[in-house]
Write a protein that holds these residues in place. Structure first.
Motif, PDB file in Angstrom:
ATOM      1  N   THR A  41       0.741  -1.306   0.039  1.00 19.01           N
ATOM      2  CA  THR A  41       0.274   0.412  -0.084  1.00 19.01           C
ATOM      3  C   THR A  41       0.579   1.963   0.088  1.00 19.01           C
ATOM      4  O   THR A  41       0.350   2.216   0.799  1.00 19.01           O
ATOM      5  CB  THR A  41      -1.249  -0.088   1.386  1.00 19.01           C
ATOM      6  N   GLY A  42       2.082   1.370  -0.901  1.00 20.32           N
ATOM      7  CA  GLY A  42       2.956   2.425  -1.225  1.00 20.32           C
ATOM      8  C   GLY A  42       1.854   3.114  -2.109  1.00 20.32           C
ATOM      9  O   GLY A  42       0.304   3.035  -2.494  1.00 20.32           O
ATOM     10  N   LEU A  43       1.991   4.438  -2.678  1.00 20.90           N
ATOM     11  CA  LEU A  43       1.835   5.217  -3.791  1.00 20.90           C
ATOM     12  C   LEU A  43       0.949   4.297  -4.950  1.00 20.90           C
ATOM     13  O   LEU A  43       0.010   5.202  -4.925  1.00 20.90           O
ATOM     14  CB  LEU A  43       2.731   6.125  -4.218  1.00 20.90           C
ATOM     15  N   ALA A  44       1.764   3.235  -5.285  1.00 22.38           N
ATOM     16  CA  ALA A  44       1.083   2.649  -6.374  1.00 22.38           C
ATOM     17  C   ALA A  44       0.018   1.579  -5.979  1.00 22.38           C
ATOM     18  O   ALA A  44      -1.072   1.680  -6.637  1.00 22.38           O
ATOM     19  CB  ALA A  44       2.345   1.619  -6.815  1.00 22.38           C
ATOM     20  N   HIS A  72       7.828   2.997   1.513  1.00 23.47           N
ATOM     21  CA  HIS A  72       8.241   3.936   1.197  1.00 23.47           C
ATOM     22  C   HIS A  72       7.933   5.082   0.611  1.00 23.47           C
ATOM     23  O   HIS A  72       8.631   6.396   0.530  1.00 23.47           O
ATOM     24  CB  HIS A  72       9.658   3.232   0.179  1.00 23.47           C
ATOM     25  N   ALA A  75       8.566   8.513   2.570  1.00 28.33           N
ATOM     26  CA  ALA A  75       9.918   9.131   2.078  1.00 28.33           C
ATOM     27  C   ALA A  75      10.418  10.574   1.030  1.00 28.33           C
ATOM     28  O   ALA A  75      11.225  10.533   1.535  1.00 28.33           O
ATOM     29  CB  ALA A  75      11.511   8.115   2.143  1.00 28.33           C
ATOM     30  N   GLY A  78       9.139  14.068  -3.960  1.00 26.34           N
ATOM     31  CA  GLY A  78       8.379  14.725  -4.948  1.00 26.34           C
ATOM     32  C   GLY A  78       8.394  14.749  -6.361  1.00 26.34           C
ATOM     33  O   GLY A  78       8.562  15.448  -7.364  1.00 26.34           O
TER      34      GLY A  78
HETATM   35  C1  LIG Z   1      14.177   8.103   1.223  1.00 27.02           C
HETATM   36  C2  LIG Z   1      13.299   8.079  -0.391  1.00 27.02           C
HETATM   37  C3  LIG Z   1      13.343   9.175  -0.712  1.00 27.02           C
HETATM   38  C4  LIG Z   1      12.783   9.191  -1.789  1.00 27.02           C
HETATM   39  N1  LIG Z   1      12.881  10.637  -2.928  1.00 27.02           N
HETATM   40  C5  LIG Z   1      12.021  10.665  -3.864  1.00 27.02           C
HETATM   41  C6  LIG Z   1      11.152  11.976  -4.382  1.00 27.02           C
HETATM   42  O1  LIG Z   1      12.386  12.701  -3.927  1.00 27.02           O
HETATM   43  N2  LIG Z   1      10.820  11.519  -5.535  1.00 27.02           N
HETATM   44  C7  LIG Z   1      10.117  10.423  -6.507  1.00 27.02           C
HETATM   45  O2  LIG Z   1       9.840  10.715  -6.993  1.00 27.02           O
HETATM   46  N3  LIG Z   1      10.802   9.536  -5.132  1.00 27.02           N
HETATM   47  C8  LIG Z   1      11.494   9.181  -4.278  1.00 27.02           C
HETATM   48  N4  LIG Z   1      11.721   8.032  -3.818  1.00 27.02           N
HETATM   49  C9  LIG Z   1      11.028   7.302  -4.727  1.00 27.02           C
HETATM   50  C10 LIG Z   1       9.806   6.524  -4.550  1.00 27.02           C
HETATM   51  O3  LIG Z   1       9.443   6.738  -2.786  1.00 27.02           O
HETATM   52  C11 LIG Z   1       9.324   5.394  -4.907  1.00 27.02           C
HETATM   53  O4  LIG Z   1       9.341   5.460  -6.484  1.00 27.02           O
HETATM   54  C12 LIG Z   1       7.630   5.409  -5.092  1.00 27.02           C
HETATM   55  O5  LIG Z   1       7.453   5.600  -3.998  1.00 27.02           O
HETATM   56  C13 LIG Z   1       7.378   3.993  -4.501  1.00 27.02           C
HETATM   57  O6  LIG Z   1       6.426   3.952  -4.709  1.00 27.02           O
HETATM   58  P1  LIG Z   1       5.425   2.146  -4.779  1.00 27.02           P
HETATM   59  O7  LIG Z   1       3.933   2.103  -4.418  1.00 27.02           O
HETATM   60  O8  LIG Z   1       5.972   1.399  -6.360  1.00 27.02           O
HETATM   61  O9  LIG Z   1       6.215   1.281  -3.396  1.00 27.02           O
HETATM   62  P2  LIG Z   1       6.661   1.267  -2.087  1.00 27.02           P
HETATM   63  O10 LIG Z   1       6.254   3.021  -2.244  1.00 27.02           O
HETATM   64  O11 LIG Z   1       7.944   1.093  -1.697  1.00 27.02           O
HETATM   65  O12 LIG Z   1       5.084   0.754  -2.225  1.00 27.02           O
HETATM   66  C14 LIG Z   1       5.665  -0.907  -1.420  1.00 27.02           C
HETATM   67  C15 LIG Z   1       4.487  -1.661  -0.878  1.00 27.02           C
HETATM   68  O13 LIG Z   1       4.311  -2.794  -1.168  1.00 27.02           O
HETATM   69  C16 LIG Z   1       4.803  -3.443   0.039  1.00 27.02           C
HETATM   70  N5  LIG Z   1       5.073  -5.146   0.064  1.00 27.02           N
HETATM   71  C17 LIG Z   1       6.122  -5.424  -0.358  1.00 27.02           C
HETATM   72  N6  LIG Z   1       6.304  -6.633  -0.362  1.00 27.02           N
HETATM   73  C18 LIG Z   1       5.013  -7.428   0.268  1.00 27.02           C
HETATM   74  C19 LIG Z   1       4.515  -8.278   0.295  1.00 27.02           C
HETATM   75  N7  LIG Z   1       5.060  -9.402   0.237  1.00 27.02           N
HETATM   76  N8  LIG Z   1       3.520  -8.534   1.725  1.00 27.02           N
HETATM   77  C20 LIG Z   1       2.605  -7.147   1.927  1.00 27.02           C
HETATM   78  N9  LIG Z   1       3.192  -5.738   1.283  1.00 27.02           N
HETATM   79  C21 LIG Z   1       4.166  -6.548   0.857  1.00 27.02           C
HETATM   80  C22 LIG Z   1       5.795  -2.576   0.828  1.00 27.02           C
HETATM   81  O14 LIG Z   1       5.854  -3.267   2.115  1.00 27.02           O
HETATM   82  C23 LIG Z   1       5.501  -1.260   0.700  1.00 27.02           C
HETATM   83  O15 LIG Z   1       4.506  -1.218   2.106  1.00 27.02           O
HETATM   84  C24 LIG Z   1      12.067   8.053  -2.911  1.00 27.02           C
HETATM   85  C25 LIG Z   1      12.706   6.818  -1.714  1.00 27.02           C
HETATM   86  C26 LIG Z   1      13.268   6.781  -0.830  1.00 27.02           C
HETATM   87  C27 LIG Z   1      13.681   5.672  -0.435  1.00 27.02           C
END
Ligand SMILES: Cc1cc2nc3c(=O)[nH]c(=O)nc-3n(C[C@H](O)[C@H](O)[C@H](O)COP(=O)(O)OP(=O)(O)OC[C@H]3O[C@@H](n4cnc5c(N)ncnc54)[C@H](O)[C@@H]3O)c2cc1C
Length: 143
Positions: A41-44, A72, A75, A78
């Motif tokens: 439940t990240g942004l995606a 993640h 963190a 943007g």
């Molecule tokens: C320190 C940091 C700074 C950043 N700064 C920037 C920035 O300034 N600008 C920018 O655009 N991007 C930035 N990014 C990148 C950006 O945060 C990511 O690209 C984006 O948030 C990814 O979103 P997501 O939903 O794909 O993944 P995530 O936010 O990583 O969410 C994935 C989720 O899936 C969960 N998950 C994984 N496997 C399982 C499982 N088997 N069962 C249940 N849950 C699971 C994880 O625990 C997590 O909650 C940064 C990243 C970090 C770490």
């Protein structure tokens, strides 16, 4: 072992847009018959879950943190805002693509990064509409 990313074929700029165009549409009244499992439940994941639920699908969203908001994504400041280039300092959708490929040490899947860049402005609008604050200037514009 060969890892199959299941990236659609064709030209880089057409891969995902053509694939999405080719997918069958689902009649609105049939949407409630589908149960969709969203893992993470990240942004995606969170925005996909909220959007699909709004469209009428039955959603089950799973995460393993104490709170679904501790992905993640929390963190990020943007960086995707670069696509909007409000500061008029040379950023663009193309530069977002270029920098994301480079920032991923050339290991990211190019077609997926292309798609991210291509729809980046829509992603921002969708996330803002769903309550994501994004980094902002004091005047309110995206930083
Ligand atoms: C320190 C940091 C700074 C950043 N700064 C920037 C920035 O300034 N600008 C920018 O655009 N991007 C930035 N990014 C990148 C950006 O945060 C990511 O690209 C984006 O948030 C990814 O979103 P997501 O939903 O794909 O993944 P995530 O936010 O990583 O969410 C994935 C989720 O899936 C969960 N998950 C994984 N496997 C399982 C499982 N088997 N069962 C249940 N849950 C699971 C994880 O625990 C997590 O909650 C940064 C990243 C970090 C770490």
């Amino acid at each position: 072992m060969k890892f199959d990313s299941k990236t659609p074929g064709g030209l880089l700029e057409d891969k995902w847009s053509k694939h999405i165009f080719d997918i069958k549409l689902v009649n609105p009244s049939n949407k409630r018959k589908f149960e969709i499992i969203v893992v993470g439940t990240g942004l995606a994941g969170a925005s996909a879950a909220a959007t699909l639920a709004e469209l009428g699908y039955n959603i089950k969203a799973f995460c393993f943190q104490d709170s679904p908001r501790r992905a993640h994504s929390i963190a990020a400041q943007g960086g995707i805002n670069a696509a909007k280039n409000y500061q008029n300092d040379g950023d663009s959708v193309y530069r977002l693509f270029y920098d994301t490929i480079k920032g991923g040490d050339y290991r990211s899947r190019e077609a997926n990064v292309y798609r991210l860049a291509e729809v980046s402005e829509n992603i921002i609008d969708q996330c803002v509409a769903q309550g994501v604050p994004f980094a902002r200037e004091y005047g309110g514009l995206l930083r």
